[in-house]
Enzyme design. Structure first.
Site, mmCIF file in Angstrom:
data_model
loop_
_atom_site.group_PDB
_atom_site.id
_atom_site.type_symbol
_atom_site.label_atom_id
_atom_site.label_comp_id
_atom_site.label_asym_id
_atom_site.label_seq_id
_atom_site.Cartn_x
_atom_site.Cartn_y
_atom_site.Cartn_z
ATOM 1 N N ASP A 109 5.128 4.037 5.345
ATOM 2 C CA ASP A 109 4.555 4.110 4.044
ATOM 3 C C ASP A 109 3.394 4.100 3.809
ATOM 4 O O ASP A 109 3.373 3.139 4.954
ATOM 5 C CB ASP A 109 5.929 3.822 2.948
ATOM 6 C CG ASP A 109 5.390 4.153 1.178
ATOM 7 O OD1 ASP A 109 6.186 3.922 0.250
ATOM 8 O OD2 ASP A 109 3.608 4.450 0.864
ATOM 9 N N TRP A 110 2.407 3.796 2.699
ATOM 10 C CA TRP A 110 0.985 3.032 3.401
ATOM 11 C C TRP A 110 1.029 1.770 4.075
ATOM 12 O O TRP A 110 1.774 1.299 3.906
ATOM 13 C CB TRP A 110 0.312 3.314 2.396
ATOM 14 C CG TRP A 110 -1.168 3.390 2.460
ATOM 15 C CD1 TRP A 110 -1.880 1.590 2.741
ATOM 16 C CD2 TRP A 110 -2.102 3.835 1.649
ATOM 17 N NE1 TRP A 110 -2.955 1.845 2.534
ATOM 18 C CE2 TRP A 110 -3.649 3.039 2.437
ATOM 19 C CE3 TRP A 110 -1.796 4.758 1.398
ATOM 20 C CZ2 TRP A 110 -4.243 3.243 1.388
ATOM 21 C CZ3 TRP A 110 -3.727 5.538 2.077
ATOM 22 C CH2 TRP A 110 -4.805 5.003 1.404
#
Ligand code: GLC
Length: 743
Positions: free
Chosen positions: A269-270
């Site tokens: 994820d980011w």
């Protein structure tokens, strides 16, 4: 309306396609180490050095670019100007629609309609693909039982069976029959795993989930998505039982690869790889990159720990080159499956126009089926046009095309929205005078300055529709609430309007990204229609339901607590050693002064809330009444390995056609570990004409009764099972059967 061939086979699970595997090996043999590491890096479209890095072969994917000309330019640089010529994956969060915005996922889940949800995902995919997007970060299939958590809005609810069915439907919609088909985009099942169990419903915090529950509840939708051929998986932000998902070998190596045979790729994820330092399991980004790569993160989203540190880690031998080749192969495999090497560019003219009639019609139908009629005292709904001369429409969400779209709307446009007020005007024309008042400046306003106007229009009208709830910023990522009641002065507004209504119907329409605690208003208003955030076509759907053009058919995919202090509260709870008396209630004001210590029943409940929810999982009313009867298993006894058949009679007792979701629940009465008092095992959406009866059959493989025992073995244990069939998890019509060992 079915946008896809209803007879389409499930997409093949992404096994080895020999031609692709050969092409991957051949390409790998020509790639430099820098180019290989480049394939493992996804950069945001606003990265300052993006074009140079693509030209040098240092970027495998971009995200958040949806200008198709820009996407084509970047693809051209990758394919024509870089040495190795590998096209880009182009990612975008298309969570509930691209430009045609569908109800938020928790709303879509209220339809319990996999086919419609699949078609909705297809609409989203086609509109996104027209902009050069070939990968989306959806479906979000985190199981959650905590409405404080803002991301419940993006979820498909609390139940693994329902979430699995709907998550697979979204994967099928996004990926189509083949990823190489025009309009197909790669899906991404997220967030792997346990994110919905974060402490106190606070986003990004820790999740502590026993492995039995992890396997029986949280992992199941992901396993179903993998079996359905989902192309990618996204690791979750949270740490799970002390190990962040981004560095969790158990999850990504043992479960995902070894147990499930997943052959797609895993994206972080980011920025979650550098955040391993915040978690405190890596001293610095170098060690964070090492931990993530070893655990199974193939591609890094947005941050640059891989390009910055993998070369050194390989040089030092901390990361073996074969591991890098495996990671790169996983990424290249998807690019081949997408057909990107053959056609990396997008011609928008080959796609239907945005917001075309078919797309809007589907959004409209999905909004209709997503609304849940929670209460309807004395048949207040549907409103009858012919009986009304005037209608008060009150609330800051009655005419707000932006807020009705909900969270995670990157490419939708509020100007496309059909609002509730406009739809009521269109539906009622001059036949009914609409008296409009905001009542509150905004959903979170605490001022009562606009109450007098609301009271006036109430007094001047024959009925009242209040459109209240949450503005979209109150749900979604990082938007969690400790108090999940109606925001601002809304409860006081409801009180003021009901006080002025003097017996007229007061209908509450709620737009929200989560279950709200409505106990204090439930008995004040005549009816509650829960619309979630219904998307572009939410207004017409709400108007048509309010006036009975269609009957509500939505069913709750998540439990509504009476009070936030009951959370987590859900249908699949355990019986405990001291179950409360069925149907017992409790109110702290009714306890006698100096009540003796043991006089209130020494069982599992809250003194001020009892033990039952305000609205149960699977609940949803209709404008007719469906009766269930003759629920029975075909046989009293089944052997493990057989198909259990459960029959039920259902009848539409009312005078109008309507749809119902018939639900099958079981209880494993005695197990080697404690078992839930109810588990959803199957559901059927059916339409019945007035007075029509139908025989339902549910065919349940005994494998559907499997669970993990104390030694984490997946078992089906003989014993007595109770079954119920009805319109919610509170179904009362039931039967039983005995399961015995196979000979
Ligand atoms: C976000 C979300 C994830 C999303 C990604 C890209 O932080 O957690 O669900 O897909 O970043 O926007």
């Amino acid at each position: 309306m079915n946008l896809m061939n209803a007879k389409q086979p499930l997409p093949r699970a992404p096994g080895a396609d020999h031609d692709d595997e050969h092409r991957i090996a051949e390409l790998l043999s020509r790639m430099t180490l820098e180019e290989k590491i480049g394939q493992l890096s996804q950069l945001n479209a606003d990265a300052g050095d993006l074009r140079e890095r693509i030209r040098s072969g240092n970027v495998g994917s971009i995200l958040n670019e949806v200008d198709v000309d820009t996407v084509n330019e970047l693809q051209r640089i990758a394919v024509k100007e870089s040495r190795i010529g590998i096209p880009l994956l182009v990612g975008r969060d298309v969570i509930h629609g691209f430009r045609t915005i569908l109800p938020i996922p928790i709303g879509q889940a209220s339809s319990w309609n996999p086919a419609l949800i699949r078609d909705g995902a297809r609409v989203a995919a086609v509109e996104a693909a027209a902009h050069g997007v070939n990968w989306t970060f959806a479906p979000m299939i985190d199981i959650t039982r905590d409405p404080r958590w803002g991301r419940i809005a993006e979820s498909l609810g609390e139940d693994p069976v329902l979430c699995s069915a709907l998550g697979v439907a979204m994967v099928q919609g996004f990926q189509g029959d083949s990823l190489a088909d025009s309009g197909s985009i790669a899906a991404c099942a997220k967030h792997f795993v346990g994110y919905g169990g974060v402490e106190a419903g606070v986003d990004y915090s820790s999740a502590s989930i026993p492995e039995i529950e992890l396997r029986d509840v949280h992992l199941r939708p992901f396993e179903a998505a993998v079996e359905a051929g989902v192309a990618t998986i996204m690791a979750a932000f949270n740490d799970l039982n002390g190990v962040p998902a981004t560095a969790n070998e158990f999850l990504m190596r043992q479960v995902l690869r070894e147990e499930w045979g997943f052959s797609g790729f895993v994206v972080s994820d980011w920025n979650s790889i550098p955040e391993l330092v915040n978690h405190g399991i890596a001293e610095d980004d170098v060690r964070a990159a090492c931990a993530a790569a070893r655990a199974g993160i193939d591609m890094e989203m947005a941050s640059r720990a891989y390009p910055d540190h993998l070369p050194g880690l390989i040089e030092s031998g901390a990361i073996p080159l074969p591991l890098i080749d495996d990671m790169v192969s996983n990424v290249l495999r998807l690019k081949y499956r997408l057909g990107l090497f053959e056609s990396p560019f997008t011609d928008p003219r080959s796609f239907p126009p945005l917001l075309d009639a078919a797309h809007l019609a589907l959004a409209h139908e999905l909004a209709l089926q997503s609304c849940v009629l929670l209460s309807n005292r004395d048949g207040a709904l549907p409103l009858k046009r012919e009986a009304l001369r005037s209608l008060a429409v009150i609330g800051p969400l009655a005419d707000d095309g932006y807020e009705q779209l909900g969270t995670w709307v990157f490419d939708g446009d509020a100007r496309d929205s059909r609002t509730c007020l406009r739809a009521l005007q269109a539906l009622l024309g001059d036949a009914v005078r609409l008296n409009v008042a905001r009542g509150l400046e905004g959903p979170r306003s605490r001022s009562e300055d606009l109450f007098p106007e609301a009271i006036r229009v109430t007094q001047e009208s024959d009925a009242v529709v209040l459109v209240l709830g949450e503005d979209s910023i109150l749900s979604g990522e990082a938007h969690c609430r400790a108090d999940i009641s109606l925001p601002g002065a809304q409860e006081r507004l409801i009180e003021a309007v009901c006080g002025a209504a003097s017996g007229k119907p007061v209908i509450l329409v709620v737009m929200a990204g989560r279950p709200l605690t409505l106990a204090s208003v439930c008995d004040r208003v005549s009816a509650i229609l829960y619309a979630w955030h219904p998307g572009t076509m939410g207004g017409p759907a709400i108007a048509e339901l309010l006036f009975g053009l269609r009957s509500p058919s939505g069913k709750l995919p998540v439990t509504f607590p009476r009070m936030v202090g009951q959370v987590p509260i859900h249908h699949a709870r355990k019986n405990t050693g001291r179950p409360p008396a069925p149907g017992m209630t409790s109110h702290i004001d009714t306890i006698d002064a100096r009540a003796p210590q043991t006089s209130l029943g020494m069982t599992a409940f809250h003194l001020d809330a009892g033990y039952t929810p305000l609205f149960a999982f699977g609940h949803g009313l209709s404008y007719t009444h469906f009766s269930y009867s003759q629920v029975r298993a075909a046989r009293d006894q089944y052997r493990v390995g057989e198909i259990v058949e459960v029959f039920a009679q259902i009848r539409n007792e009312g005078d109008r056609e309507a749809e119902e979701v018939a639900q099958l629940y079981v209880r494993d009465v005695v197990g080697s570990v404690t078992r839930p008092v109810r588990e959803l095992k199957a559901f059927q959406r059916i339409r019945l004409a007035p007075g029509e009866s139908r025989s339902l059959v549910f065919r349940l493989p005994t494998d559907a009764l499997a669970f993990h025992d104390a030694r984490l073995r997946r078992v089906v244990e003989p014993g007595r099972f109770l079954v119920w069939v009805g319109g919610s998890s509170e179904a009362t019509e039931g039967s039983a059967f005995e399961l015995i060992e196979a000979p």
